[in-house]
Design a protein around this motif. Structure first.
Motif, mmCIF file in Angstrom:
data_model
loop_
_atom_site.group_PDB
_atom_site.id
_atom_site.type_symbol
_atom_site.label_atom_id
_atom_site.label_comp_id
_atom_site.label_asym_id
_atom_site.label_seq_id
_atom_site.Cartn_x
_atom_site.Cartn_y
_atom_site.Cartn_z
ATOM 1 N N LYS A 1 50.909 50.762 -40.958
ATOM 2 C CA LYS A 1 49.836 51.709 -41.243
ATOM 3 C C LYS A 1 50.072 53.009 -40.498
ATOM 4 C CE LYS A 1 46.098 48.357 -41.997
ATOM 5 N NZ LYS A 1 44.733 47.979 -41.560
ATOM 6 N N ASP A 2 49.436 54.083 -40.973
ATOM 7 C CA ASP A 2 49.585 55.401 -40.375
ATOM 8 C C ASP A 2 48.879 55.472 -39.021
ATOM 9 O OD1 ASP A 2 50.045 58.386 -40.419
ATOM 10 O OD2 ASP A 2 47.838 58.287 -40.370
ATOM 11 N N GLY A 3 49.512 56.134 -38.059
ATOM 12 C CA GLY A 3 48.971 56.224 -36.708
ATOM 13 C C GLY A 3 47.582 56.840 -36.654
ATOM 14 N N ASN A 4 47.396 57.963 -37.316
ATOM 15 C CA ASN A 4 46.089 58.621 -37.257
ATOM 16 C C ASN A 4 44.999 57.785 -37.914
ATOM 17 O OD1 ASN A 4 46.165 61.314 -35.937
ATOM 18 N ND2 ASN A 4 47.924 61.536 -37.329
ATOM 19 N N ALA A 5 45.353 57.156 -39.029
ATOM 20 C CA ALA A 5 44.367 56.297 -39.706
ATOM 21 C C ALA A 5 43.955 55.153 -38.790
ATOM 22 C CB ALA A 5 44.952 55.759 -41.012
ATOM 23 N N VAL B 1 57.816 48.927 -32.690
ATOM 24 C CA VAL B 1 57.993 49.967 -33.704
ATOM 25 C C VAL B 1 57.063 51.117 -33.379
ATOM 26 C CG1 VAL B 1 58.635 48.338 -35.529
ATOM 27 C CG2 VAL B 1 56.228 48.927 -35.188
ATOM 28 N N ARG B 2 57.319 52.254 -34.009
ATOM 29 C CA ARG B 2 56.473 53.430 -33.811
ATOM 30 C C ARG B 2 55.027 53.087 -34.161
ATOM 31 N NH1 ARG B 2 55.809 58.860 -36.581
ATOM 32 N NH2 ARG B 2 55.802 60.344 -34.851
ATOM 33 N N SER B 3 54.078 53.470 -33.314
ATOM 34 C CA SER B 3 52.648 53.163 -33.480
ATOM 35 C C SER B 3 52.376 51.660 -33.422
ATOM 36 C CB SER B 3 52.091 53.720 -34.795
ATOM 37 O OG SER B 3 52.393 55.081 -34.910
ATOM 38 N N GLY B 4 53.311 50.927 -32.876
ATOM 39 C CA GLY B 4 53.180 49.473 -32.826
ATOM 40 C C GLY B 4 52.023 49.020 -31.955
ATOM 41 N N LEU B 5 51.752 49.754 -30.872
ATOM 42 C CA LEU B 5 50.656 49.337 -30.006
ATOM 43 C C LEU B 5 49.316 49.464 -30.729
ATOM 44 C CD1 LEU B 5 49.577 48.344 -27.348
ATOM 45 C CD2 LEU B 5 49.735 50.662 -26.439
ATOM 46 N N LEU B 6 49.146 50.569 -31.436
ATOM 47 C CA LEU B 6 47.901 50.766 -32.198
ATOM 48 C C LEU B 6 47.727 49.660 -33.242
ATOM 49 C CD1 LEU B 6 47.169 54.448 -33.297
ATOM 50 C CD2 LEU B 6 45.638 52.834 -32.162
ATOM 51 N N TYR B 7 48.809 49.339 -33.913
ATOM 52 C CA TYR B 7 48.752 48.301 -34.942
ATOM 53 C C TYR B 7 48.352 46.963 -34.337
ATOM 54 C CZ TYR B 7 50.178 45.565 -39.042
ATOM 55 O OH TYR B 7 50.196 44.723 -40.119
#
Lengths: 326, 326, 326, 326, 326, 326
Positions: free
Chosen positions: D108-112, D157-163
């Motif tokens: 998923k997109d980081g900002n979303a 992966v990029r933005s993995g923590l947010l995910y």
């Protein structure tokens, strides 16, 4: 008179029999009177007993290893049986008793077993091995005849160490027939000496009842003591160095795991087998003892010595027919 | 000539220097030609080298512990440096070299350290302790002067064992000042003898480079060998039994945990302290060695000897000023 | 009057002395009457006592930390001594007693030790270290003067934490002389602060007797609390970030093993040494305490705090001559 | 042009595509020439590549995080694929590429995802919790948008923590419906902050690729750093002490076992659940990744991250129908 | 009449109520009289009771699972409460009591839960899974309605196994919504059957109180028994082999670690999730039970079932408002 | 022709012999050409071989289990020998070879051993045991004749499982003579069946070379599979339930420790002995194999299978005289 076996006593029984005092402690009760806290034994078991309001004379008379006749009643205290002693006296010559009959003993006679072990020694034709083993077994004969194999664990009976050695020698003979590459003589020597320094590690007296460990036993332990014993014996009898070294290695490694006291694991096949014969004999002894009192088709209590397992007594035919199991 | 230090070589360097052959193996390459796979050492480190297409003569000449002059180039192979040897010859008397200058050595001279240890022995006024320690140290003097404390771990340098003992003695003196109840003499004796049987466990030759363990070392290990050594020495010098027993216990327990080779844990305070002085000295040695090559403000690689930890080189003032750290 | 030391009482003794109530519990006996189950302490030990059939008034009077005079008799109950109280009253001013004289205390005076620690702090010339340590030690002075180092383990006496710190500082000074590369100032700072948050983890009152852990102590523990304390102090005094970070790392790693509360192992030599000085001081304290009551030439009971080892009291001369062992 | 996905390359393939240089090392080959040892990545995987005989200019141009076009061939070396680069050039604006398209990213997109997390925060009505979480999430927004959850393990992966946080929040909501006694707000706060200090522990740059751990990350670790972060934030926003303490306890205990970094085990139910949600999400991520490349009816290789288990891809209907598994 | 809840009794209380005899033992006191040592239960807890000087008739009347009315007083014995029984009689029909009201029960009715589970089974559209699960659940319905999930641990209440299964099914549904790739039907089947052989492992009677394990339960355990049960059921209903195998694997691996009884770790994601749902439900049950009796802002005693942790009851609002926590 | 034994090959040897291809992999070299990476075996050992620049036809011809004649040279690569193949062809009928002669085999013939096992079965007079064992042994005869006892560990040779069973039966007979209380028939049955499900766990083909584990073997393992096999066989032959249960328990517990796959420890003496006979036979096999290639008076390499021990080959007379050691 019919001496009542300790293992058969039940709560409420009136008991009037001879027993051996295994341990005794003079204590003061909450109402500030002295009493003797006694551990009685016969060949079938042991039981706690109390002699309340004891006199100075009684405190002196009824010491460790005294053979006494008691009259009392059995009760249950916190799930364990104990005897309240009403009357007590020391056994006298007229009672015609032999103190050794009141100590749990191995199923075979000490002297007979000693002779059997000597025959195995004669099968060791390697002169270096022969001389080391003979020297030590002769030197330690007196203790060997009576010592148990342990203070509390397996074979903790009079002549228990000899019995343990002898059974292992029988197994050693059998195993050598199946795995023909094993050096039978080295294996025999290792079996005979593997626990020999327990004679120095423990203080067991003439009755073969261990009261405590010796200072050297605590600070070094029987494995290290056994290695030193072989080291010295080998020098005395002028044995070959490698033979002595291999025997020392067998003693050192026979507990197999560092956490059980063996800093080195077995590096020769005879040492490997020695370990397994030792553990099998200990296990068979403990299992047999537990199953003797377990009803068929039922489980025993958890057995601490066997990693807290319960054991199961099967109802398979065959087990019942055998007179002298295990 | 300027000998190039092994630890300073970089990929691409042309090297023309003398080194000692620590180990050598004659192998056959995939194109079916023989080559020598050599480990070179000097006092600063070690490096792999290859002599390709070697002759029968070369195979014979360049054996273990030969001092050679090589010319070659340094390259990187799977993240490790190695030297491709273009020219090689044996060192000759005219080169005026001393083979001992090519072996990693302790920071202090062997004889000087030996004398220092002797002074500590003189502080042991208990005659039983004194005689046991003196007897053994005299008996083992030759090896003690050059042996390392280990094959690969801490103090694996020429005279490393002496250096380890000496630093521990200094610490032992200090600790006895803070914890005044410790028996300093027993502690000194234990420190001097704790690893003494490594001299029998390992085969290190005159250069103090361990090539392998002895048969007895493998089958028993230096802890057991040390106990036997003290047992015999004590008998020879007629020492008191308890003193000998306490020393044996200190050797036995100094690794502290069964899984590290000590079947008994320390039961006297001097044995407890002995263990910690031993481990502290090993750790300080290893840490110092790692931090010497770690840039300030950075972490080292993971160090296997230190439970795979990384170490950090701080930038605090003070560390930089000290000439002879640790 | 001659106050009888608790550690000297024997079964049958009549006791008439002052003691401090460390803990008290009002219970109901099997015959449905209330009694007080009391733990008495003096500087030499502690003992259980019973006040049977107590009144409402007695229940209120004899609370935790009350100083009382009792008359009673000592008996043995399940191998432990206890006092049956016949008479009891609160101490009054006329008795001229100081409550602090009834609490086990460190061998040195709190204020004197505090001043000694301050002198060590003055040897820390690095201003960042100096300011952090000074700030915290000043801030916590009141508790530091009286707190023990633990609830039940080593140094569980009044001012025990200060005594522990001070002995470690002495050792730290010595060690820095042998391993000269250590940053002595960082080591001193680490020693002083390593257990400092125990002051917040435990609730010990003015007498230095820990009754329980605080909520934050239970949920985070003194290692985490100590890191936060340094983090805040460093910010307040404007200290360098790396200095603060190194100190926090020393606190975090000083238990060495994750299973003992240190998620990170030491990564700098000063942290490595801090750990060993901590454990050596704890061990020496515990060993000394056990050996004080062990007869020469004998073994102690198994000591739970020391991995269930027995200790041995040697008969070597020297131990006897020393007045203030350890 | 059609960029070839790295995960689809086979031995023998000719490759002509753009990739990102994740890491690069200049080495010297055995024939003494320089070459670049490169790790290339795209969103589908990574592969080693060699640029032989590289020039000084090439060494400077093709650094870490450069986007390059290469031409080369794929071969197999010790069971792993690698690319021999024949041609290479830097990407130029005319190529119309976005570097972020060459980094593995979360689904998923980081900002979303950030906005979704903010909505969960709005459900936290307890003002103390709300303020602490809001403050930290705002403060760390930049890094939070791109950072992975780990260097190499799950969600790397990029933005993995947010995910990772977002999936756990969804689970947290569900679990609170089944176990209604849980304090949902505390659980949400714990989920959002449990790994937040990984942003300080790792250095991941704008691309969300972790190159290394920070000094503080190595010396303290993200659990300790997270506690300090909450401690400071709570003070800044004036939050209730218990609320702050509970959050710190949740961070401290979320690895559950001391040997995995948690000196305290969970003592409140929300901390207990936090741990299991964390481990379930990590496991589901890793399992999904492994099964994506495992053929139906077969086993995967042993997976180190999953205690060296193999996984099995079942053929049960249902699995195949689902578009976006896990 | 107002029956007094066992959990509310305090020392000194006079009690006059009905309770169920969970266990009873006839013993002999130290004054050689018989007494009954009884464990009484109601739905709120259990307590020991003594009937002194009991007659032969009383010994026969008051057996296991008898419902009795007692009059007596509560006292404290070694920190535990016990009742001294003054009067006792069996409950009679006129008392209008239902024995099941005296057994701790799950919060929901057995039949209602059974029907809910049946609805979940209907959601399993895979016919092989459906048939295996239906067959077993029907076959075991009688026991399933009343059995607890364990003898002493979590869910050790009447219908406890059903309650455990049902809560896990609710969680399984939720988890499948978040991790959409999971095969929900396989997960449901695994949940329902994971502990099903506990019905054969334990002997719990109609009241759902486990008295002991069966012989097969001891010798094989419920995991192995469950696998055999599925193996036979699958053959009977003609189910697909892989489906049966996957279910067996889920049973086998659901304890996750070999030392907890699972020789294989989960190899499919549904087995992985099954394990975590099982452990979460057990933990939530145990935690809830402990916190119910812990005052707000305080810690519980150490809880053996939870690795000897203490738990903390927070004062956060929200926890208090919820009627049916957890 | 004289086929060269693989175990005798040395670097530099030219080899021209027949071997069996145990495994083969087609790879691509760094210069982008295909080559075959082959594992060759004969009865004496195995060796890696390379066929460089292979054609499509060669890739097809030389598959797993092909018997080939090769010509090549032996070299050493990273301390291991490998053969560079210059010529290769498939064996043809004219070569007069038997593929089974190229597979390592047990020292005795499969059919002969099978008949010996059948004689032991006839000694089982208990009809329930007899029928279960007979049924399974008949049913599995084909595989039993050729299967090894393991993929890589002890007895990993053709007919290895039969050889393992037979030696254990010999030992079982001996042990029953010493420990007479053992039920010999139950022990025999347990020995014969203890690893029987390895026939289902592994896929070994006609040659008795294991290529991989079956799906059921991976998901359940041979212990669980064996229990199910006995469960079904017992039902089929109408055997007594307890007999079947005891056999299942013996299978379940024969690895002894949970971490080695036995969730239950032995609870009957026959199960206890079964475990030790199994481990003794495995150890003797592995030790014999290692010592065969160890020179007298020297140590072997570290042996991974034996907890990384080295073994020592003693020079004691007797070992040399025996033709067929172990």
């Amino acid at each position: 008179m019919n001496n009542q076996e300790l293992r058969l006593l039940k709560p409420g029984d009136v008991v009037q029999s001879f027993y051996l005092i295994r341990a005794v402690d003079c204590k003061t009760s909450s109402n500030n009177k002295k009493f003797l806290d006694i551990t009685l034994v016969d060949q079938t078991g042991e039981m706690n007993a109390k002699l309340w309001d004891c006199s100075q004379q009684e405190e002196e008379d009824y010491g460790r290893h005294a053979l006494v006749k008691i009259k009392g009643t059995v009760s249950e205290w916190q799930s364990r049986l104990q005897i309240k002693i009403d009357k007590i006296r020391l056994a006298v010559p007229e009672d015609g008793l032999n103190i050794a009959d009141f100590v749990p003993v191995a199923p075979k006679d000490g002297n007979a077993m000693y002779n059997e072990v000597r025959q195995y020694i004669e099968e060791i034709h390697n002169q270096d091995l022969q001389k080391i083993v003979s020297y030590i077994v002769n030197d330690k004969k007196d203790k060997l005849l009576v010592y148990p194999a342990a203070k509390q664990n397996h074979h903790a009976v009079r002549s228990g160490l000899l019995y343990h050695i002898l059974t292992m020698l029988q197994m050693g003979e059998k195993v050598s027939q199946v795995y023909a590459g094993l050096n039978k003589e080295l294996l025999f020597a290792g079996i005979i000496l593997h626990d020999i320094a327990k004679l120095d590690e423990m203080d067991a007296g003439d009755l073969g009842i261990v009261s405590e460990y010796t200072v050297e036993g605590e600070l070094l332990g029987h494995i290290i003591q056994g290695i030193k014993m072989i080291d010295r014996a080998a020098e005395l009898v002028g044995a070959d160095k490698e033979v002595s070294l291999l025997l020392q290695h067998m003693i050192l490694s026979h507990h197999y795991e560092p956490e059980f006291g063996s800093p080195k694991r077995p590096m020769i096949p005879e040492a490997e087998i020695l370990h397994y014969l030792d553990i099998i004999d200990a296990r068979m002894y403990d299992i047999k003892k537990v199953l003797e009192t377990t009803p068929t088709g039922q489980f025993s209590e958890k057995v601490w010595l066997l990693q807290n397992r319960k054991l199961y007594k099967t109802s398979l035919k065959g087990n019942e027919d055998i007179k002298d199991p295990f």
